[in-house]
Write a protein that holds these residues in place. Structure first.
Motif, PDB file in Angstrom:
ATOM      1  N   ASP A 153      50.204  23.948  39.828  1.00 57.62           N
ATOM      2  CA  ASP A 153      49.555  23.372  41.005  1.00 57.62           C
ATOM      3  C   ASP A 153      50.023  23.987  42.309  1.00 57.62           C
ATOM      4  OD1 ASP A 153      48.010  21.631  39.493  1.00 57.62           O
ATOM      5  OD2 ASP A 153      49.541  20.061  39.506  1.00 57.62           O
ATOM      6  N   ALA A 154      51.270  24.442  42.340  1.00 62.12           N
ATOM      7  CA  ALA A 154      51.839  25.023  43.553  1.00 62.12           C
ATOM      8  C   ALA A 154      52.633  26.275  43.192  1.00 62.12           C
ATOM      9  CB  ALA A 154      52.725  24.011  44.267  1.00 62.12           C
ATOM     10  N   PRO A 155      51.979  27.435  43.121  1.00 60.46           N
ATOM     11  CA  PRO A 155      52.651  28.673  42.690  1.00 60.46           C
ATOM     12  C   PRO A 155      53.895  29.019  43.483  1.00 60.46           C
ATOM     13  CG  PRO A 155      50.287  28.971  42.672  1.00 60.46           C
ATOM     14  CD  PRO A 155      50.534  27.638  43.318  1.00 60.46           C
ATOM     15  N   GLY A 156      53.891  28.778  44.795  1.00 57.33           N
ATOM     16  CA  GLY A 156      55.116  28.880  45.564  1.00 57.33           C
ATOM     17  C   GLY A 156      55.402  30.192  46.251  1.00 57.33           C
ATOM     18  N   SER A 157      54.618  31.246  45.990  1.00 55.35           N
ATOM     19  CA  SER A 157      54.878  32.515  46.678  1.00 55.35           C
ATOM     20  C   SER A 157      53.569  33.259  46.888  1.00 55.35           C
ATOM     21  CB  SER A 157      55.898  33.359  45.904  1.00 55.35           C
ATOM     22  OG  SER A 157      55.412  33.703  44.630  1.00 55.35           O
ATOM     23  N   ASN A 158      53.595  34.580  46.757  1.00 51.11           N
ATOM     24  CA  ASN A 158      52.411  35.379  47.057  1.00 51.11           C
ATOM     25  C   ASN A 158      51.492  35.565  45.860  1.00 51.11           C
ATOM     26  OD1 ASN A 158      54.466  37.087  45.834  1.00 51.11           O
ATOM     27  ND2 ASN A 158      53.144  38.832  46.284  1.00 51.11           N
ATOM     28  N   ILE A 159      51.682  34.763  44.801  1.00 48.65           N
ATOM     29  CA  ILE A 159      50.953  35.012  43.562  1.00 48.65           C
ATOM     30  C   ILE A 159      50.315  33.741  42.997  1.00 48.65           C
ATOM     31  CG2 ILE A 159      53.060  34.738  42.186  1.00 48.65           C
ATOM     32  CD1 ILE A 159      51.936  37.018  40.348  1.00 48.65           C
ATOM     33  N   THR A 160      49.074  33.873  42.542  1.00 53.26           N
ATOM     34  CA  THR A 160      48.355  32.825  41.832  1.00 53.26           C
ATOM     35  C   THR A 160      47.333  33.521  40.941  1.00 53.26           C
ATOM     36  OG1 THR A 160      47.110  30.742  42.075  1.00 53.26           O
ATOM     37  CG2 THR A 160      46.587  32.507  43.624  1.00 53.26           C
ATOM     38  N   GLY A 161      46.436  32.762  40.314  1.00 51.35           N
ATOM     39  CA  GLY A 161      45.442  33.419  39.480  1.00 51.35           C
ATOM     40  C   GLY A 161      44.818  32.501  38.451  1.00 51.35           C
ATOM     41  N   THR A 162      44.368  33.094  37.350  1.00 50.43           N
ATOM     42  CA  THR A 162      43.688  32.357  36.289  1.00 50.43           C
ATOM     43  C   THR A 162      44.464  32.465  34.980  1.00 50.43           C
ATOM     44  OG1 THR A 162      42.327  34.309  35.763  1.00 50.43           O
ATOM     45  CG2 THR A 162      41.403  32.694  37.313  1.00 50.43           C
ATOM     46  N   SER A 163      44.446  31.388  34.217  1.00 54.30           N
ATOM     47  CA  SER A 163      45.181  31.341  32.948  1.00 54.30           C
ATOM     48  C   SER A 163      44.232  31.116  31.776  1.00 54.30           C
ATOM     49  CB  SER A 163      46.210  30.206  32.985  1.00 54.30           C
ATOM     50  OG  SER A 163      46.813  30.025  31.714  1.00 54.30           O
ATOM     51  N   ASP A 164      44.507  31.808  30.682  1.00 54.41           N
ATOM     52  CA  ASP A 164      43.739  31.616  29.452  1.00 54.41           C
ATOM     53  C   ASP A 164      44.573  30.863  28.418  1.00 54.41           C
ATOM     54  OD1 ASP A 164      45.532  33.663  29.005  1.00 54.41           O
ATOM     55  OD2 ASP A 164      44.151  34.889  27.823  1.00 54.41           O
ATOM     56  N   ALA A 165      45.318  29.860  28.891  1.00 53.70           N
ATOM     57  CA  ALA A 165      46.183  29.068  28.003  1.00 53.70           C
ATOM     58  C   ALA A 165      45.397  28.568  26.792  1.00 53.70           C
ATOM     59  CB  ALA A 165      46.771  27.890  28.775  1.00 53.70           C
ATOM     60  N   LEU A 166      46.023  28.673  25.630  1.00 55.72           N
ATOM     61  CA  LEU A 166      45.342  28.374  24.370  1.00 55.72           C
ATOM     62  C   LEU A 166      45.678  26.981  23.856  1.00 55.72           C
ATOM     63  CD1 LEU A 166      43.635  29.442  21.944  1.00 55.72           C
ATOM     64  CD2 LEU A 166      45.794  30.230  20.938  1.00 55.72           C
TER      65      LEU A 166
END
Length: 388
Positions: A182-195
């Protein structure tokens, strides 16, 4: 204009024989495979080259009149870094590019990715060189596809916090890419393909209620495979179902592992979102099918390449959503540190009808058995790549 194809080839050639093995959807570290990639710097310039700061939703990419006017005609440099060629990752890249083109027309801006698109071919040294070149080119944002690529880009930008929007990272928290979903915390985020591992194994049992011996086929160097395999073991232990693990780090190793599972006489095989196995699927699927062993995997691309069933996210949709996040950050000024990682419904089961026939299964009966456990059941036939 720079020649993108030449730059891709040159980046690979520059690495020579300096290679090391990284996981496809996850590796333990960008450099050593044993430690986290390290923390990223705070996102003081999270909006890339855009100076307009406009509140935006996580998935929304519409721009207010003032922001759209300020951004109109602007060109943003977008670095896209593919980990390795396989059907899923190539599909993601294609959809990222198509959506960036569409959003550019909609917003009156240009997302220039053609000069800054690379494929590291699973070579960490090449990926590090690509990261250095993108930073030198002063791109406005980097879009790494798959966890090991994201880890390398994260490390490369920790002292120069270019926004990073990853695609298809199965466990961003476990891979130390973000502090939380919910809160990545730095300069990075994105999409996840969690299974959803339990859902895949439920399909196994729906097709074969008498299932008694399962093979777990994966690469033990991949972060993306660790949690799903642990989940699979827990599920099978609870059900009292015997299992055996076989691993490999390249196509030869995976082929040997598949042959060993055939010799073991397992009833079925489970593989999570593991690109090491993905790149080997075309080499092993026929042997498995002819041995009467259905292969259940964590993405529809596995089914495309010959596995009996692929179950998981719609990678075309994931690629589109990734591009929308890029536009949101560059044009709307969304802050990656506060932009939640997006996850998707794991509800699509894709059956390879060629393999279904080889296994001697009735397709209609299989689809009926799967229906209670899926949001949809799709069909495919064996091919190397998805059709555009």
């Amino acid at each position: 204009m720079k020649n993108s194809a030449f730059r891709k080839i040159a980046a690979v050639a520059a690495a020579g024989i300096m290679t090391f093995s990284l996981a496809a959807c996850g590796s333990n570290s960008a450099a050593s495979g044993t430690s986290a990639a390290g923390s990223s710097a705070s996102s003081a310039s999270a909006a890339g080259s855009s100076s307009e700061s406009v509140a935006a939703s996580v998935t929304g990419t519409s721009v207010t009149g003032s922001s759209a006017g300020a951004a109109s005609g602007k060109t943003y440099k977008v670095g896209i870094v593919q980990y390795v060629d396989d059907a899923s990752l190539n599909q993601i890249e294609s959809n990222i590019e198509s959506e960036l083109d569409a959003k550019g027309k909609e917003l009156g801006v240009t997302f220039d990715y053609s000069d800054y698109t690379y494929n590291g071919q699973a070579d960490g040294t090449v990926l590090q060189q690509i990261a250095s070149e993108l930073i030198a080119d002063q791109v406005d944002i980097i879009v790494p596809i798959a966890t090991p690529t994201a880890q390398i880009m994260q490390t490369a930008t920790k002292d120069d916090p270019i926004p990073v929007v990853f695609a298809a990272c199965s466990d961003p928290v476990g891979a130390n890419l973000v502090e939380s979903m919910d809160a990545p915390g730095s300069n990075i985020t994105g999409t996840s393909d969690a299974l959803n591992t339990e859902a895949v194994l439920n399909l196994m049992l729906a097709q074969n209620p008498d299932l008694s011996y399962v093979g777990l086929l994966y690469s033990n160097s991949e972060d993306a495979s660790k949690q799903p395999i642990a989940d699979a073991k827990a599920f099978l232990d609870k059900k009292g179902i015997k299992y055996i693990e076989k691993t490999g780090t390249d196509t030869t190793g995976i082929t040997d592992a598949a042959n060993a599972l055939i010799a073991e006489g397992v009833d079925a095989i489970f593989t999570p979102t593991d690109n090491t196995v993905m790149t080997a699927e075309l080499a092993i699927y026929q042997k498995l099918a002819e041995a009467g062993i259905p292969h259940y995997c964590g993405a529809d691309s596995f089914a495309l390449n010959g596995a009996f069933v692929g179950y998981g996210v719609d990678y075309a949709n994931l690629g589109t959503a990734t591009a929308d996040m890029v536009a949101d950050i560059l044009v709307n000024g969304a802050d990656p540190a506060k932009t939640p990682v997006q996850t998707f419904d794991n509800g699509i089961a894709t059956i390879n009808t060629d393999v279904c026939e080889t296994l001697g299964y009735d397709l209609d009966k299989v689809k009926a058995a799967f229906k209670p456990y899926c949001t949809s059941v799709e069909e495919t036939t064996t091919a190397k790549e998805f059709e555009n």
